[in-house]
Scaffold this motif. Structure first.
Motif, PDB file in Angstrom:
ATOM      1  N   MET A   1       0.818  -1.396  -0.075  1.00  0.00           N
ATOM      2  CA  MET A   1       0.137   0.041  -0.271  1.00  0.00           C
ATOM      3  C   MET A   1       0.818   1.327   0.118  1.00  0.00           C
ATOM      4  O   MET A   1       2.031   1.198   0.547  1.00  0.00           O
ATOM      5  CB  MET A   1      -0.837  -0.175   1.061  1.00  0.00           C
ATOM      6  CG  MET A   1      -1.689  -1.397   1.394  1.00  0.00           C
ATOM      7  SD  MET A   1      -3.073  -1.307   0.151  1.00  0.00           S
ATOM      8  CE  MET A   1      -4.294  -0.042   0.696  1.00  0.00           C
ATOM      9  N   ASN A   2       0.481   2.404  -0.956  1.00  0.00           N
ATOM     10  CA  ASN A   2       1.121   3.350  -0.881  1.00  0.00           C
ATOM     11  C   ASN A   2       0.375   4.803  -0.345  1.00  0.00           C
ATOM     12  O   ASN A   2      -0.829   4.614  -0.224  1.00  0.00           O
ATOM     13  CB  ASN A   2       1.805   3.790  -2.155  1.00  0.00           C
ATOM     14  CG  ASN A   2       0.843   4.094  -3.217  1.00  0.00           C
ATOM     15  OD1 ASN A   2       0.164   4.981  -3.256  1.00  0.00           O
ATOM     16  ND2 ASN A   2       0.593   3.176  -4.299  1.00  0.00           N
ATOM     17  N   ARG A   3       0.952   5.767  -0.159  1.00  0.00           N
ATOM     18  CA  ARG A   3       0.184   7.106   0.387  1.00  0.00           C
ATOM     19  C   ARG A   3       0.350   8.249  -0.517  1.00  0.00           C
ATOM     20  O   ARG A   3       0.305   9.222  -0.215  1.00  0.00           O
ATOM     21  CB  ARG A   3       0.989   7.573   1.595  1.00  0.00           C
ATOM     22  CG  ARG A   3       0.882   6.454   2.858  1.00  0.00           C
ATOM     23  CD  ARG A   3       1.360   6.764   3.996  1.00  0.00           C
ATOM     24  NE  ARG A   3       1.116   8.258   4.599  1.00  0.00           N
ATOM     25  CZ  ARG A   3       1.849   8.991   4.875  1.00  0.00           C
ATOM     26  NH1 ARG A   3       3.216   9.108   4.735  1.00  0.00           N
ATOM     27  NH2 ARG A   3       1.328  10.245   5.263  1.00  0.00           N
ATOM     28  N   ILE A   4       0.808   7.742  -1.742  1.00  0.00           N
ATOM     29  CA  ILE A   4       0.776   8.769  -2.889  1.00  0.00           C
ATOM     30  C   ILE A   4      -0.353   9.599  -3.040  1.00  0.00           C
ATOM     31  O   ILE A   4      -0.251  10.994  -3.210  1.00  0.00           O
ATOM     32  CB  ILE A   4       1.091   8.283  -4.327  1.00  0.00           C
ATOM     33  CG1 ILE A   4       2.520   7.357  -4.322  1.00  0.00           C
ATOM     34  CG2 ILE A   4       0.952   9.409  -5.371  1.00  0.00           C
ATOM     35  CD1 ILE A   4       2.484   6.693  -5.451  1.00  0.00           C
ATOM     36  N   VAL A  29      -1.214   6.405 -13.086  1.00  0.00           N
ATOM     37  CA  VAL A  29      -1.251   6.996 -11.761  1.00  0.00           C
ATOM     38  C   VAL A  29      -2.283   7.055 -10.810  1.00  0.00           C
ATOM     39  O   VAL A  29      -2.409   6.884  -9.726  1.00  0.00           O
ATOM     40  CB  VAL A  29      -0.569   8.875 -12.000  1.00  0.00           C
ATOM     41  CG1 VAL A  29      -0.888   9.431 -10.752  1.00  0.00           C
ATOM     42  CG2 VAL A  29       0.769   8.867 -12.444  1.00  0.00           C
ATOM     43  N   THR A  30      -3.375   6.931 -11.679  1.00  0.00           N
ATOM     44  CA  THR A  30      -4.804   6.796 -10.716  1.00  0.00           C
ATOM     45  C   THR A  30      -4.687   5.371 -10.186  1.00  0.00           C
ATOM     46  O   THR A  30      -5.147   5.383  -9.070  1.00  0.00           O
ATOM     47  CB  THR A  30      -5.892   6.884 -11.658  1.00  0.00           C
ATOM     48  OG1 THR A  30      -5.906   8.478 -12.124  1.00  0.00           O
ATOM     49  CG2 THR A  30      -7.254   6.531 -10.959  1.00  0.00           C
ATOM     50  N   ASN A  31      -4.322   4.483 -10.895  1.00  0.00           N
ATOM     51  CA  ASN A  31      -4.167   3.202 -10.410  1.00  0.00           C
ATOM     52  C   ASN A  31      -3.061   2.967  -9.186  1.00  0.00           C
ATOM     53  O   ASN A  31      -3.535   2.423  -7.946  1.00  0.00           O
ATOM     54  CB  ASN A  31      -3.721   2.007 -11.343  1.00  0.00           C
ATOM     55  CG  ASN A  31      -4.920   1.904 -12.368  1.00  0.00           C
ATOM     56  OD1 ASN A  31      -6.122   1.747 -11.888  1.00  0.00           O
ATOM     57  ND2 ASN A  31      -4.574   1.480 -13.430  1.00  0.00           N
ATOM     58  N   TYR A  32      -2.238   3.915  -9.226  1.00  0.00           N
ATOM     59  CA  TYR A  32      -1.056   3.789  -8.109  1.00  0.00           C
ATOM     60  C   TYR A  32      -1.860   4.552  -7.048  1.00  0.00           C
ATOM     61  O   TYR A  32      -1.810   4.154  -5.613  1.00  0.00           O
ATOM     62  CB  TYR A  32       0.228   4.732  -8.394  1.00  0.00           C
ATOM     63  CG  TYR A  32       1.066   4.207  -9.533  1.00  0.00           C
ATOM     64  CD1 TYR A  32       1.219   2.916  -9.831  1.00  0.00           C
ATOM     65  CD2 TYR A  32       1.845   5.165  -9.931  1.00  0.00           C
ATOM     66  CE1 TYR A  32       1.938   2.330 -10.720  1.00  0.00           C
ATOM     67  CE2 TYR A  32       2.923   4.598 -10.990  1.00  0.00           C
ATOM     68  CZ  TYR A  32       2.719   3.587 -11.239  1.00  0.00           C
ATOM     69  OH  TYR A  32       3.826   2.887 -12.298  1.00  0.00           O
ATOM     70  N   LYS A  36      -4.641   0.221  -6.678  1.00  0.00           N
ATOM     71  CA  LYS A  36      -4.817  -0.972  -7.494  1.00  0.00           C
ATOM     72  C   LYS A  36      -3.659  -1.787  -8.398  1.00  0.00           C
ATOM     73  O   LYS A  36      -3.669  -2.819  -8.868  1.00  0.00           O
ATOM     74  CB  LYS A  36      -5.824  -0.417  -8.666  1.00  0.00           C
ATOM     75  CG  LYS A  36      -7.161  -0.100  -8.038  1.00  0.00           C
ATOM     76  CD  LYS A  36      -8.075   0.318  -9.149  1.00  0.00           C
ATOM     77  CE  LYS A  36      -9.540   0.711  -8.515  1.00  0.00           C
ATOM     78  NZ  LYS A  36     -10.586   1.010  -9.564  1.00  0.00           N
ATOM     79  N   SER A  37      -2.608  -0.899  -8.390  1.00  0.00           N
ATOM     80  CA  SER A  37      -1.410  -1.282  -8.778  1.00  0.00           C
ATOM     81  C   SER A  37      -0.293  -0.448  -7.952  1.00  0.00           C
ATOM     82  O   SER A  37      -0.447   0.622  -7.456  1.00  0.00           O
ATOM     83  CB  SER A  37      -1.197  -1.175 -10.272  1.00  0.00           C
ATOM     84  OG  SER A  37      -1.021   0.106 -10.582  1.00  0.00           O
TER      85      SER A  37
END
Length: 65
Positions: A1-4, A29-32, A36-37
């Motif tokens: 999981m990321n916090r972008i 970028v939306t998926n990041y 979702k990826s």
């Protein structure tokens, strides 16, 4: 999981802006941002540099101290 997504919001920046800065499509970028990826390590480094944050800030901790 990321916090972008969280960091973009804090900085008042958009996902479109980030996509342009790192040379990726808005969809990627939306998926990041929606977890979702996940970006590769080199891409994560590029995102950290563009957002001027430590790469560790982009990641959810996996262990409590």
């Amino acid at each position: 999981m990321n916090r972008i997504k969280e960091i973009l919001k804090k900085q008042g920046r958009s996902q479109i802006w980030l996509a342009e800065q790192i040379g990726k499509s808005y969809v990627v970028v939306t998926n990041y941002c929606n977890n979702k990826s996940q970006p590769s390590i080199p891409t994560l480094k590029k995102i950290a540099k563009v957002l001027d944050v430590d790469i560790r800030e982009l990641l959810e901790p996996t262990k409590n101290n």
